[in-house]
Design a protein around this motif. Structure first.
Motif, PDB file in Angstrom:
ATOM      1  N   GLY A 154       7.250  15.730  12.358  1.00  0.00           N
ATOM      2  CA  GLY A 154       7.586  17.078  11.930  1.00  0.00           C
ATOM      3  C   GLY A 154       6.397  18.005  12.070  1.00  0.00           C
ATOM      4  O   GLY A 154       5.250  17.560  12.191  1.00  0.00           O
ATOM      5  N   ALA A 155       6.677  19.307  12.040  1.00  0.00           N
ATOM      6  CA  ALA A 155       5.625  20.327  12.071  1.00  0.00           C
ATOM      7  C   ALA A 155       6.129  21.571  11.352  1.00  0.00           C
ATOM      8  O   ALA A 155       5.768  22.681  11.714  1.00  0.00           O
ATOM      9  N   PHE A 156       6.942  21.357  10.331  1.00  0.00           N
ATOM     10  CA  PHE A 156       7.638  22.436   9.648  1.00  0.00           C
ATOM     11  C   PHE A 156       8.166  21.862   8.333  1.00  0.00           C
ATOM     12  O   PHE A 156       8.198  20.633   8.131  1.00  0.00           O
ATOM     13  N   PRO A 157       8.620  22.712   7.423  1.00  0.00           N
ATOM     14  CA  PRO A 157       9.207  22.209   6.179  1.00  0.00           C
ATOM     15  C   PRO A 157      10.440  21.345   6.434  1.00  0.00           C
ATOM     16  O   PRO A 157      11.010  21.347   7.529  1.00  0.00           O
ATOM     17  N   LEU A 158      10.854  20.614   5.414  1.00  0.00           N
ATOM     18  CA  LEU A 158      12.022  19.748   5.514  1.00  0.00           C
ATOM     19  C   LEU A 158      13.203  20.535   6.077  1.00  0.00           C
ATOM     20  O   LEU A 158      13.549  21.605   5.565  1.00  0.00           O
ATOM     21  N   PRO A 159      13.824  20.049   7.144  1.00  0.00           N
ATOM     22  CA  PRO A 159      14.907  20.813   7.779  1.00  0.00           C
ATOM     23  C   PRO A 159      16.113  20.980   6.857  1.00  0.00           C
ATOM     24  O   PRO A 159      16.345  20.166   5.954  1.00  0.00           O
ATOM     25  N   PRO A 160      16.903  22.027   7.080  1.00  0.00           N
ATOM     26  CA  PRO A 160      18.130  22.222   6.297  1.00  0.00           C
ATOM     27  C   PRO A 160      19.038  21.001   6.392  1.00  0.00           C
ATOM     28  O   PRO A 160      19.248  20.439   7.470  1.00  0.00           O
ATOM     29  N   GLY A 161      19.572  20.594   5.252  1.00  0.00           N
ATOM     30  CA  GLY A 161      20.477  19.459   5.218  1.00  0.00           C
ATOM     31  C   GLY A 161      19.808  18.112   5.106  1.00  0.00           C
ATOM     32  O   GLY A 161      20.483  17.089   4.902  1.00  0.00           O
ATOM     33  N   LYS A 162      18.474  18.055   5.227  1.00  0.00           N
ATOM     34  CA  LYS A 162      17.757  16.796   5.136  1.00  0.00           C
ATOM     35  C   LYS A 162      17.191  16.616   3.730  1.00  0.00           C
ATOM     36  O   LYS A 162      16.494  17.494   3.219  1.00  0.00           O
ATOM     37  N   LYS A 163      17.491  15.499   3.119  1.00  0.00           N
ATOM     38  CA  LYS A 163      16.941  15.165   1.812  1.00  0.00           C
ATOM     39  C   LYS A 163      15.858  14.108   1.966  1.00  0.00           C
ATOM     40  O   LYS A 163      15.917  13.270   2.863  1.00  0.00           O
ATOM     41  N   LEU A 164      14.864  14.166   1.085  1.00  0.00           N
ATOM     42  CA  LEU A 164      13.837  13.135   1.104  1.00  0.00           C
ATOM     43  C   LEU A 164      14.474  11.795   0.751  1.00  0.00           C
ATOM     44  O   LEU A 164      15.159  11.683  -0.271  1.00  0.00           O
ATOM     45  N   PRO A 165      14.301  10.770   1.593  1.00  0.00           N
ATOM     46  CA  PRO A 165      14.883   9.464   1.273  1.00  0.00           C
ATOM     47  C   PRO A 165      14.429   8.962  -0.096  1.00  0.00           C
ATOM     48  O   PRO A 165      13.298   9.204  -0.515  1.00  0.00           O
ATOM     49  N   ARG A 166      15.313   8.263  -0.769  1.00  0.00           N
ATOM     50  CA  ARG A 166      15.035   7.843  -2.140  1.00  0.00           C
ATOM     51  C   ARG A 166      13.788   6.970  -2.238  1.00  0.00           C
ATOM     52  O   ARG A 166      13.025   7.057  -3.197  1.00  0.00           O
ATOM     53  N   SER A 167      13.587   6.111  -1.245  1.00  0.00           N
ATOM     54  CA  SER A 167      12.405   5.250  -1.277  1.00  0.00           C
ATOM     55  C   SER A 167      11.127   6.077  -1.260  1.00  0.00           C
ATOM     56  O   SER A 167      10.154   5.749  -1.960  1.00  0.00           O
ATOM     57  N   LEU A 168      11.103   7.148  -0.462  1.00  0.00           N
ATOM     58  CA  LEU A 168       9.930   8.022  -0.447  1.00  0.00           C
ATOM     59  C   LEU A 168       9.826   8.820  -1.743  1.00  0.00           C
ATOM     60  O   LEU A 168       8.718   9.065  -2.233  1.00  0.00           O
ATOM     61  N   TRP A 169      10.957   9.221  -2.307  1.00  0.00           N
ATOM     62  CA  TRP A 169      10.933   9.939  -3.576  1.00  0.00           C
ATOM     63  C   TRP A 169      10.276   9.101  -4.665  1.00  0.00           C
ATOM     64  O   TRP A 169       9.439   9.594  -5.424  1.00  0.00           O
ATOM     65  N   TRP A 170      10.630   7.829  -4.732  1.00  0.00           N
ATOM     66  CA  TRP A 170      10.028   6.944  -5.734  1.00  0.00           C
ATOM     67  C   TRP A 170       8.521   6.803  -5.497  1.00  0.00           C
ATOM     68  O   TRP A 170       7.730   6.856  -6.440  1.00  0.00           O
ATOM     69  N   GLY A 171       8.107   6.629  -4.270  1.00  0.00           N
ATOM     70  CA  GLY A 171       6.687   6.511  -3.975  1.00  0.00           C
ATOM     71  C   GLY A 171       5.925   7.780  -4.266  1.00  0.00           C
ATOM     72  O   GLY A 171       4.775   7.746  -4.711  1.00  0.00           O
ATOM     73  N   ARG A 172       6.574   8.913  -4.021  1.00  0.00           N
ATOM     74  CA  ARG A 172       5.922  10.214  -4.206  1.00  0.00           C
ATOM     75  C   ARG A 172       5.800  10.594  -5.674  1.00  0.00           C
ATOM     76  O   ARG A 172       4.815  11.220  -6.078  1.00  0.00           O
ATOM     77  N   ASN A 173       6.778  10.232  -6.495  1.00  0.00           N
ATOM     78  CA  ASN A 173       6.908  10.852  -7.807  1.00  0.00           C
ATOM     79  C   ASN A 173       6.808   9.911  -9.009  1.00  0.00           C
ATOM     80  O   ASN A 173       6.836  10.394 -10.146  1.00  0.00           O
ATOM     81  N   THR A 174       6.718   8.615  -8.803  1.00  0.00           N
ATOM     82  CA  THR A 174       6.727   7.714  -9.951  1.00  0.00           C
ATOM     83  C   THR A 174       5.516   6.781  -9.950  1.00  0.00           C
ATOM     84  O   THR A 174       4.980   6.429  -8.897  1.00  0.00           O
ATOM     85  N   LYS A 175       5.150   6.365 -11.147  1.00  0.00           N
ATOM     86  CA  LYS A 175       4.058   5.405 -11.290  1.00  0.00           C
ATOM     87  C   LYS A 175       4.452   4.050 -10.719  1.00  0.00           C
ATOM     88  O   LYS A 175       3.622   3.344 -10.140  1.00  0.00           O
ATOM     89  N   LEU A 176       5.725   3.701 -10.888  1.00  0.00           N
ATOM     90  CA  LEU A 176       6.190   2.432 -10.325  1.00  0.00           C
ATOM     91  C   LEU A 176       6.077   2.446  -8.813  1.00  0.00           C
ATOM     92  O   LEU A 176       5.616   1.471  -8.199  1.00  0.00           O
ATOM     93  N   GLY A 177       6.472   3.559  -8.194  1.00  0.00           N
ATOM     94  CA  GLY A 177       6.362   3.661  -6.750  1.00  0.00           C
ATOM     95  C   GLY A 177       4.920   3.553  -6.281  1.00  0.00           C
ATOM     96  O   GLY A 177       4.623   2.855  -5.302  1.00  0.00           O
ATOM     97  N   ALA A 178       4.015   4.218  -6.985  1.00  0.00           N
ATOM     98  CA  ALA A 178       2.600   4.147  -6.637  1.00  0.00           C
ATOM     99  C   ALA A 178       2.078   2.722  -6.780  1.00  0.00           C
ATOM    100  O   ALA A 178       1.294   2.242  -5.941  1.00  0.00           O
TER     101      ALA A 178
END
Length: 324
Positions: free
Chosen positions: A163-187
């Motif tokens: 990518g070279a731009f913000p998250l495209p319209p209609g695309k959601k961050l995959p749940r696995s990446l969300w957990w890694g990005r936002n939780t202590k358990l993911g980290a």
């Protein structure tokens, strides 16, 4: 050449390059992937941190930028195919591959720092014109962030599952990446259990599983929790919305993409990529309507492994078709 900056100077130390040896200029970590990675990396030292990079071949400069959780190993076969005709510059970002893996107290792992590192490396090597960028994963944002600063230096672009731009319209961050990005358990799973690297090595090639020695090559630099700081920070700093770290750079880079509407561009896409999927490809095509596009419906994120020689052939043909 002196290896120290002038007293009181804010300038980074001059570049130091060498082939691996027993002295301090050798890459911080030995090559863990011979014979698959049959190269002698060089070293650039900036602010006391050593960046390992390949400088292979001669001719027009092709700069290859990897993402997360890979390293220059991802481009091994492309380098072998191009170095007889092109000069291949392939850095390991700080914290990745054979480069230093500092704690957060020594390096902030920000997108800005990544772009600064690339800019510095290329300028110290005198590579300030006629550049071809080959981009994958985070390498797209780093490379196009650099390109937005210096559009006149970029003559060709090859982008693959990036990518070279913000998250495209209609695309959601995959749940696995969300957990890694936002939780202590993911980290914890990323750093202590090496879950992100292991998952990528197992699932990012979808046409056929990666051979055991290739998986081992991808995993080798990330063998301890202390060596996975960059892996975690790449996930934690995914810029999704205004106010997120690096989002201003992402938005600014997207706004600058019109400057490359006449730049020969090649898009190579593994359509089974669960992150950089068809949403990202369509956004690239919207910004680069002139681009040559090749897709592989059964290939995933690690396209150069999955599609192999055919993808490499497409790059070779493209470079030959658009000489500088």
């Amino acid at each position: 050449m002196s290896n120290t900056a002038a007293p009181g100077s804010d300038a980074p130390p001059p570049l130091r390059t060498t082939h691996p040896s027993a002295d301090e200029d050798a890459p911080p970590f030995p090559n863990p992937a011979m014979p698959l990675y049959p190269f002698l990396p060089r070293v650039a030292t900036r602010h006391g941190l050593r960046m390992s990079y390949l400088d292979e071949g001669a001719g027009d400069t092709v700069v290859m930028l990897h993402g997360n959780p890979t390293w220059s190993f991802y481009y091994r076969n492309l380098v072998l195919s191009l170095r007889e005709s092109y000069r291949c510059i392939v850095p390991d970002h700080i914290g990745c591959g054979l480069s230093d893996k500092p704690p957060l107290s020594r390096y902030d792992y920000s997108l800005k720092s990544r772009i600064d590192d690339l800019e510095w490396l290329l300028e110290e090597r005198g590579l300030t014109k006629n550049l071809t960028l080959v981009l994958h994963d985070w390498g797209g944002m780093i490379g196009m962030g650099f390109a937005a600063r210096h559009p006149d230096r970029i003559k060709r672009i090859v982008a693959s599952n990036t990518g070279a731009f913000p998250l495209p319209p209609g695309k959601k961050l995959p749940r696995s990446l969300w957990w890694g990005r936002n939780t202590k358990l993911g980290a914890w799973l990323i750093t202590r259990r090496n879950a992100f690297c292991k998952y990528a090595a197992k699932w990012c090639a979808t046409r056929r599983p990666l051979p055991a020695d290739v998986r081992a090559g991808y995993l080798a630099p990330y063998d301890t929790a202390a060596h996975r700081v960059a892996v975690l920070k790449f996930v934690q700093t995914i810029p999704l919305a205004p106010g997120d770290e690096g989002y201003d750079i992402v938005a600014g880079t997207a706004a600058a993409l019109d400057k490359f509407r006449d730049t020969p561009t090649l898009l190579l896409w593994g359509m089974k990529d669960f992150v950089f999927d068809h949403h990202f490809l369509e956004e690239w095509k919207r910004h680069f309507p002139h681009a040559e596009v090749h897709t592989w419906p059964d290939c995933g994120h690690y396209l150069l492994d999955d599609a192999g020689e055919l993808a490499i052939m497409r790059v070779w043909e493209f470079l030959q078709r658009y000489p500088i």
